[in-house]
Design a protein around this motif. Sequence first.
Motif: not given
Length: 358
Positions: A131-135
């Motif tokens: 999720l952090d990388r997607l954001f």
Amino acid sequence: MAERGAHLTAGLSASAGRPSIFEVVAQDTLMSAVRPAAQHACKVLAESNPARYGFLWRWFDELYALLDLLLQRHYLSRTSASFSENFYGLKRIPLGGGRGLWRLANLGLPKTQYWRSLLVIIAVPYVKVKLDRLFARLREEDDYAIHLPESSWKRLYKAFLAAYPFVNMGWEGWFLIYRLLYVFGRSQIHSPLLRVAGVRLGNLTPADLQAFEQRSSSASGPLTSESVVGNLTSFLGKAVGGVAMSLSTGVSVGVFFLQFLEWWYSSENQETIKSLSSLPTPPPPVHLDRLTNEALPRLKTICPLCNKIRTNDTALATSGYVYCYRCAYSFVKRHQRCPVTGYPSELQHLVKLYSPEA
């Protein structure tokens, strides 16, 4: 003030089987320090030989989760603790076990707490990293990508970018509240993930250490009347145990190395790191007489991807080759590498070129 804080934590840790806040926080940060070091090693290998080691960079999260699963599964079944918890002399105790020390750590956890613990140790960090990388990727693409004005995808896209920072802040605040309650003795657990797993942390007792020694000594003895399946199981168990013990010993030596990496990647060393970790100069194009259909085009104004006259010239900073903007954007977004050299690349490495005639 410092003396009062030290007295407070010392008094709380004096209770039976209750670790100090420093121990529980240190074991939480141990694996989070190992991951960046492993990721940097995979990045160096991928940049040195993209064809052979490029998959390590593309599938790092999945490979790391698989190795972490094997490691944590071994420690949870053998020591009733994760790798980092066992490293600091801790064990997991079911919340319904009363205030006693429950049972010896080498007997493992009950099935319910075992599978819950394995789930929160492996799945939660994996999903959080994704999720952090997607954001981060969507936030970077927001300045370059083209979306239809009234598309439903754009509304979902904007909602995620707006809501995720607040969700992340609530997630970190949730952990902070549990740690504060643990410091002041209002809670037996310091993390909400332990609540989900149905366990709390306790210190290893002399009986636990004696049981570990007896188990290791009995495992090293000769096998007398075991079946073929039993021999194979014993061999695999010894192999996994040997690897786990090697990792445990290696971590004790590598703590200094991890601290050195943390200093090395500090702000004052960024310029030095950039000069040392910069990508090598890409090889020059092959000779015109040796060109094939898949090689670089003969004319410098042709895009290597679509083999047409370039439009909206865009260079890839990791290799220096120039493409059409649409071709380079689509390829890098899908494959995360340079089309010609294979160097790992991201969308932020695209550099728009403007000719003097424009």
